[in-house]
Design an enzyme around this catalytic site. Sequence first.
Site, short mmCIF file in Angstrom:
data_model
loop_
_atom_site.label_atom_id
_atom_site.label_comp_id
_atom_site.label_asym_id
_atom_site.label_seq_id
_atom_site.Cartn_x
_atom_site.Cartn_y
_atom_site.Cartn_z
CE1 TYR A 107 68.41 5.85 26.56
CE2 TYR A 107 70.40 5.59 25.25
CZ TYR A 107 69.49 5.09 26.15
OH TYR A 107 69.65 3.84 26.66
NE ARG A 160 73.72 -1.86 33.66
CZ ARG A 160 74.04 -2.05 32.38
NH1 ARG A 160 74.75 -3.09 32.02
NH2 ARG A 160 73.60 -1.23 31.43
CE LYS A 178 68.42 1.95 25.42
NZ LYS A 178 69.53 1.45 24.60
CD GLU A 249 68.10 -0.61 27.41
OE1 GLU A 249 69.24 -0.12 27.54
OE2 GLU A 249 67.75 -1.25 26.42
CG ASP A 250 69.75 0.35 31.57
OD1 ASP A 250 70.53 -0.17 30.76
OD2 ASP A 250 69.63 1.57 31.69
CG ASP A 272 69.85 -1.93 23.42
OD1 ASP A 272 70.14 -2.29 22.27
OD2 ASP A 272 70.08 -0.80 23.86
CG ASP A 273 71.64 -3.02 28.85
OD1 ASP A 273 71.90 -1.83 28.59
OD2 ASP A 273 70.60 -3.36 29.44
CG ASN A 412 76.30 5.49 28.32
OD1 ASN A 412 75.49 5.18 29.19
ND2 ASN A 412 76.36 4.87 27.14
#
Length: 555
Positions: A107, A160, A178, A249-250, A272-273, A412
């Site tokens: 990850y 993203r 994930k 996610e993203d 999650d973000d 990150n």
Amino acid sequence: MSEQQRGEAPPARVAGTAGGFTILRDPTRNKGTAFTEAERDALGLRGLLPPRVCTQAEQEARVLENLRRLPDSLEKWIALRALHDRNEALFYRVVMNNPDEIQPIIYTPTVGLACQQYGHIFQRPRGLFVTARDRGRVARVLANWPYREVGIIVVTDGERILGLGDLGANGMGIPVGKLSLYTACAGVHPRQCLPVVLDVGTNNEALRRDPLYLGLQQERLCGAAYDELVDEFVTEATRQFPGVVVQFEDFANHNAFRLLAKYRDRIATFNDDIQGTAAVALAGVLSALRITGGRLADQRILFLGAGEAATGIADLLTAAMVAEGVAEDAARAKSWLVDSHGLVVKGRADLAEHKRRYAHEHAPVADFLSAVKALAPTAIIGVAAVGGTFTREVLATMAALNERPIVFALSNPTSKSECTAAEAYAATGGRALFACGSPFDPVTLGGRTFVPRQGNNSYIFPGVGLGAIASGARRITDEMFLAAARALASRVTEEDLAQGSLYPALVRIRDVSAHIAAAVAAVALSRGLATKPLPDDLVAHMRSLMYEPAYATYA
């Protein structure tokens, strides 16, 4: 002379067993050199393996020896993905027994580079690609997934990816990574995990020109057509996999907030973000306050960034303060945002909807350092994915304003980190209470060794997912993330705090996840959202549900 040459038939395979060659190529059944003598005879494996029978521990040692010979983290990522495709149980044993070494490979931060190079290092498909061309037939695509016991879907549209931007179909590395952590950190069975990419194209022109790019070579779908595809996916996923948890996610800001708002009261879903990042950051702040002795309501938090992560953290901080008796308006006023145009204040006319609730009355401030000087925050939290923005002057100013400044550089991969651990400790004379989004080595300063730990969502989302699956939660609420944050903070020991660690060691991650899952399930029960019966001892129950990567016995 062979049996065939003598006209004799070869001995028949044991009835009801698959061919040995087939088993060796099935990662869910393959044990490699760990097949016993009896199994080799029963399954038709005799001669297909070297003669020595190895233990799983011996196999793990071999994997680690070869992994440590590889020259860089991307090569290690490729090797671990190949192991996952070859021997699933051994892959998870390696991850679980060596979390500090392996998690940064499978990850963050390595997964970012793997996504950038995805088409160039592709070996074997993993997960489902639902594309813009599949509108009207998403049901058929999902029906191709071989396992029907799916309990958690992690889905991205690749717009993203981490702090790297639009990577289109290359973003598959994120849901795969994930879900590997769902299994390794919280024991969610691999067959319950489904990674999905919604390939709606990419606006990354360099990717579209790349002859090895594996996604749709077209501009991104948008507007009604995009929404129709997402809705078809959500509708069909929840129909084919009843009770499934869907983790977004993203996704880019313009889709992330509205999709969460659209579906959060209809299905068991979270972003999650926004919510996972919020919970892990809140847990870190709660741990830091055990050192400073301060109250949450007395903190002033300044964010570098004003997107999903910043507003998600600010929202959960507000909820935590309200739960402690602070009025909502007063709690919201404790969080301030800085975006690319400066301090977010009421007088600005360019504000997106998600920023407006944190646009307070204040004169314009052009940059982050000036905002630190003007607002005198007790904590700064970096989530803008702009590397090096917590400069020495920013850090020194925080140290001048606070005896123990809280400094969270959460972006990150590593190249996007606002500062390194060494920079944070050096500029503050070792007084910073530091957490990071990417891994950093321990830092020795003035005879003391500090052990920084990642404020990584992997502390939160696996336990949340396990708790939601175990309770059959119909919805996933912000209250559950508040409970998760408190549960995570409660697992930080005095020994952790003494060395500057605001999070538990990763070797304790399954214990952490069991407590988080129990806290989430308790909220589901208390709010009437649970659909499955649960025992009184929720922590023990969560532990009993956790997958262990032990080999099955076949003979």
